[in-house]
Design a protein around this motif. Structure first.
Motif, mmCIF file in Angstrom:
data_model
loop_
_atom_site.group_PDB
_atom_site.id
_atom_site.type_symbol
_atom_site.label_atom_id
_atom_site.label_comp_id
_atom_site.label_asym_id
_atom_site.label_seq_id
_atom_site.Cartn_x
_atom_site.Cartn_y
_atom_site.Cartn_z
ATOM 1 N N PRO A 158 56.386 33.940 37.538
ATOM 2 C CA PRO A 158 56.862 32.834 38.068
ATOM 3 C C PRO A 158 57.089 32.283 39.299
ATOM 4 O O PRO A 158 57.188 33.234 40.240
ATOM 5 N N ALA A 159 56.620 31.130 39.703
ATOM 6 C CA ALA A 159 56.577 30.597 41.170
ATOM 7 C C ALA A 159 57.580 29.490 41.135
ATOM 8 O O ALA A 159 58.776 29.918 41.325
ATOM 9 N N ILE A 160 57.037 28.287 41.269
ATOM 10 C CA ILE A 160 58.277 27.235 41.132
ATOM 11 C C ILE A 160 57.990 26.063 39.990
ATOM 12 O O ILE A 160 56.861 26.090 39.609
ATOM 13 N N PRO A 161 58.835 25.360 39.596
ATOM 14 C CA PRO A 161 58.624 24.462 38.768
ATOM 15 C C PRO A 161 57.470 23.451 38.945
ATOM 16 O O PRO A 161 57.586 22.983 40.134
ATOM 17 N N ILE A 162 56.894 23.005 37.943
ATOM 18 C CA ILE A 162 55.611 22.044 38.279
ATOM 19 C C ILE A 162 55.894 21.069 36.963
ATOM 20 O O ILE A 162 56.655 21.234 36.075
ATOM 21 N N LYS A 163 55.101 20.117 36.734
ATOM 22 C CA LYS A 163 54.890 19.170 35.751
ATOM 23 C C LYS A 163 53.755 19.483 34.939
ATOM 24 O O LYS A 163 52.822 19.971 35.285
ATOM 25 N N VAL A 164 54.060 19.146 33.617
ATOM 26 C CA VAL A 164 52.856 19.424 32.655
ATOM 27 C C VAL A 164 51.613 18.519 33.408
ATOM 28 O O VAL A 164 50.235 19.120 33.208
ATOM 29 N N THR A 165 51.609 17.393 33.795
ATOM 30 C CA THR A 165 50.550 16.690 34.522
ATOM 31 C C THR A 165 49.814 17.492 35.427
ATOM 32 O O THR A 165 48.767 17.319 35.601
ATOM 33 N N ASP A 166 50.591 18.610 36.348
ATOM 34 C CA ASP A 166 50.000 19.081 37.243
ATOM 35 C C ASP A 166 48.966 20.288 36.568
ATOM 36 O O ASP A 166 47.845 20.509 37.265
ATOM 37 N N ARG A 167 49.209 20.888 35.319
ATOM 38 C CA ARG A 167 48.382 21.758 34.769
ATOM 39 C C ARG A 167 47.444 21.201 34.005
ATOM 40 O O ARG A 167 46.274 21.384 34.011
ATOM 41 N N VAL A 168 47.576 20.014 33.111
ATOM 42 C CA VAL A 168 46.455 19.282 32.732
ATOM 43 C C VAL A 168 45.413 18.672 33.590
ATOM 44 O O VAL A 168 44.278 18.722 33.349
ATOM 45 N N SER A 169 45.818 18.220 34.497
ATOM 46 C CA SER A 169 44.917 17.883 35.619
ATOM 47 C C SER A 169 44.152 18.957 36.054
ATOM 48 O O SER A 169 42.668 18.852 36.373
ATOM 49 N N ALA A 170 44.561 20.264 36.323
ATOM 50 C CA ALA A 170 43.699 21.273 36.707
ATOM 51 C C ALA A 170 42.736 21.608 35.577
ATOM 52 O O ALA A 170 41.568 22.390 35.736
ATOM 53 N N TRP A 171 43.122 21.244 34.297
ATOM 54 C CA TRP A 171 42.195 21.503 33.365
ATOM 55 C C TRP A 171 41.105 20.434 33.135
ATOM 56 O O TRP A 171 39.806 20.621 32.928
ATOM 57 N N ARG A 172 41.594 19.358 33.322
ATOM 58 C CA ARG A 172 40.661 18.024 33.275
ATOM 59 C C ARG A 172 39.732 17.702 34.420
ATOM 60 O O ARG A 172 38.495 17.314 34.210
ATOM 61 N N ALA A 173 39.945 17.994 35.505
ATOM 62 C CA ALA A 173 39.279 17.606 36.703
ATOM 63 C C ALA A 173 37.902 18.331 36.820
ATOM 64 O O ALA A 173 36.967 17.627 37.205
ATOM 65 N N PRO A 174 37.759 19.488 36.403
ATOM 66 C CA PRO A 174 36.651 20.205 36.673
ATOM 67 C C PRO A 174 35.761 19.559 35.528
ATOM 68 O O PRO A 174 34.471 19.343 35.746
ATOM 69 N N LEU A 175 36.233 19.118 34.244
ATOM 70 C CA LEU A 175 35.361 18.591 33.244
ATOM 71 C C LEU A 175 34.850 17.184 33.496
ATOM 72 O O LEU A 175 33.629 17.104 33.437
ATOM 73 N N ARG A 176 35.505 16.628 34.299
ATOM 74 C CA ARG A 176 34.935 15.357 35.111
ATOM 75 C C ARG A 176 33.817 15.616 36.194
ATOM 76 O O ARG A 176 32.816 14.877 36.277
ATOM 77 N N ARG A 177 34.083 16.622 36.857
ATOM 78 C CA ARG A 177 32.986 16.783 37.794
ATOM 79 C C ARG A 177 31.846 17.654 37.091
ATOM 80 O O ARG A 177 30.711 17.176 37.409
ATOM 81 N N HIS A 178 31.811 18.068 35.871
ATOM 82 C CA HIS A 178 30.788 18.447 35.143
ATOM 83 C C HIS A 178 30.300 17.325 34.501
ATOM 84 O O HIS A 178 28.773 17.394 34.309
ATOM 85 N N GLN A 179 30.875 16.463 34.263
ATOM 86 C CA GLN A 179 30.067 15.199 33.711
ATOM 87 C C GLN A 179 29.146 14.697 34.649
ATOM 88 O O GLN A 179 28.134 14.150 34.600
ATOM 89 N N GLU A 180 29.698 14.552 36.002
ATOM 90 C CA GLU A 180 28.882 13.976 37.211
ATOM 91 C C GLU A 180 27.719 14.999 37.368
ATOM 92 O O GLU A 180 26.549 14.685 37.639
ATOM 93 N N ARG A 181 27.982 16.152 37.273
ATOM 94 C CA ARG A 181 26.640 17.298 37.515
ATOM 95 C C ARG A 181 25.599 17.268 36.340
ATOM 96 O O ARG A 181 24.575 17.213 36.687
ATOM 97 N N LEU A 182 26.270 16.881 35.045
ATOM 98 C CA LEU A 182 25.160 16.760 33.918
ATOM 99 C C LEU A 182 24.327 15.563 34.127
ATOM 100 O O LEU A 182 23.017 15.681 34.076
ATOM 101 N N SER A 183 24.886 14.398 34.680
ATOM 102 C CA SER A 183 24.312 13.170 35.013
ATOM 103 C C SER A 183 23.318 13.487 36.158
ATOM 104 O O SER A 183 22.142 12.802 35.987
ATOM 105 N N ASP A 184 23.613 13.969 37.114
ATOM 106 C CA ASP A 184 22.790 14.327 38.357
ATOM 107 C C ASP A 184 21.579 15.056 37.690
ATOM 108 O O ASP A 184 20.541 15.032 38.341
ATOM 109 N N GLN A 185 21.743 16.226 37.223
ATOM 110 C CA GLN A 185 20.572 17.301 36.531
ATOM 111 C C GLN A 185 19.670 16.810 35.617
ATOM 112 O O GLN A 185 18.612 16.981 35.560
ATOM 113 N N SER A 186 20.239 15.822 34.861
ATOM 114 C CA SER A 186 19.284 15.348 33.742
ATOM 115 C C SER A 186 18.039 14.677 34.337
ATOM 116 O O SER A 186 17.037 14.870 33.722
ATOM 117 N N GLY A 187 18.115 13.913 35.551
ATOM 118 C CA GLY A 187 17.001 13.406 36.156
ATOM 119 C C GLY A 187 15.896 14.629 36.302
ATOM 120 O O GLY A 187 14.724 14.116 36.346
#
Length: 350
Positions: A158-187
């Protein structure tokens, strides 16, 4: 245990993906090879390499051609690839006087590699749609529960209290970067491979690049110089698959740990136990962890497959066949599981 859980009659229900697997079936491989031969004949006739009558005869024959797969299997055992036997059968079907114009100037690797890319084109679209769905599911979680509190954890303490949005953002942000990577790689990924015997298109003379460009256009791929011994783009795509499943595995691992605590998450549809009927095991979360580790392990093999000696390698090429299809299916299955798991979260935080 099984040779491959991805197409096992039982295990594939958890670890497989029917749409991704379909593109690695023998039917899909043959269909892609025939598409290559058809487009090659048309491109070569367009650029004056073979007569238009020859191209018409080839295209007509391919319209009803169905290969003898038993002979293809025997051909693979002897030649290492199906193409020599496939071309022999097509030439026999076309007959005289145009049969010898089938596959003119091409080599087996052109058919196999371009056929792979044709199937990867559909797979990239499939993965992109699944990835978008997963991002939307996570966004929905944030909209429903984002303002609630969670116990922040560092180094599993246990560290400090956070919000659900903090953890969900850490799950979602990499996936959005993977979307950008896939678009770049496809070419770079979705390009034709056409080099002939040793990559020089020697039988086509100075018309080689023009034929290659026409072939690419007919197949709906981008044009590019031959890459038969340059496998970095495929390794790069494998790296993307591993990054994706790693990010999804982190999501799964977090969910499993939260379920272990039992106070900050409520899940529906968990897996049952034969010995403990009261349990709801986080099966999908566990599978995400396993698939993430699986692709991370396979990635080293795809990097080994970069070592193509001289102008063509049979060994490195074969290694790709063993690894890349399973990595693709693992990624597709991970995306499906992650979207389903996000949909099973009935409550998050407090």
């Amino acid at each position: 245990m099984t040779v491959s859980p991805f197409d096992h009659p039982l295990l594939s229900a958890l670890l497989g993906d029917e749409e991704a697997s379909r593109h690695f079936s023998v039917e899909a491989e043959i269909e892609a090879a025939l598409a290559f031969e058809r487009a090659l004949a048309e491109a070569e006739a367009q650029k004056g390499i073979i007569a238009r009558d020859a191209a018409a005869a080839i295209v007509t024959a391919l319209g009803t051609f169905r290969p003898d797969t038993a002979l293809l299997r025997a051909g693979v055992a002897k030649d290492g690839v199906m193409v020599p036997e496939l071309v022999r059968q097509i030439r026999a079907t076309v007959g005289e006087p145009h049969g010898d114009k089938v596959h003119f100037g091409a080599t087996s690797q052109d058919v196999i590699d371009t056929g792979l890319v044709l199937r990867l084109k559909a797979i990239v679209e499939h993965l992109g749609l699944l990835l978008t769905e997963t991002v939307l599911r996570l966004t929905s979680l944030e909209e429903r529960f984002g303002g609630r509190a969670l116990a922040g954890m560092t180094r599993m303490q246990p560290a400090i209290p956070i919000k659900v949005t903090d953890r969900v953002s850490a799950w979602r942000a990499p996936l959005r970067r993977h979307q950008e990577r896939l678009s770049d790689q496809s070419g770079r990924l979705l390009v034709v491979q056409f080099g002939g015997a040793a990559g020089t298109l020697e039988k086509l003379g100075d018309k080689g690049p023009a034929v290659r460009a026409a072939l690419a256009a007919k197949l709906g791929l981008a044009d590019a110089p031959q890459w038969q011994s340059q496998r970095d783009t495929l390794a790069d795509f494998a790296g993307w698959l591993s990054l994706l499943t790693g990010s999804l595995g982190k999501f799964g691992q977090d969910i499993a740990l939260m379920a272990q605590g039992g106070t900050e998450i409520a899940l529906s549809g968990g897996g049952g136990s034969s010995a403990m009927p009261h349990k709801q095991n986080p099966v999908k979360a566990e599978a995400l962890v396993a698939l993430g580790r699986f692709n991370a392990t396979q990635l080293s093999g795809m990097h080994q497959a970069l070592l193509h000696e001289q102008e063509r390698s049979g060994a490195a090429w074969t290694l790709e066949w063993l690894l890349l299809p399973q990595m693709v299916v693992a990624a597709a299955a991970s995306l499906r599981l992650a979207a389903e798991l996000a949909g099973q979260i009935e409550s998050l935080g407090h």
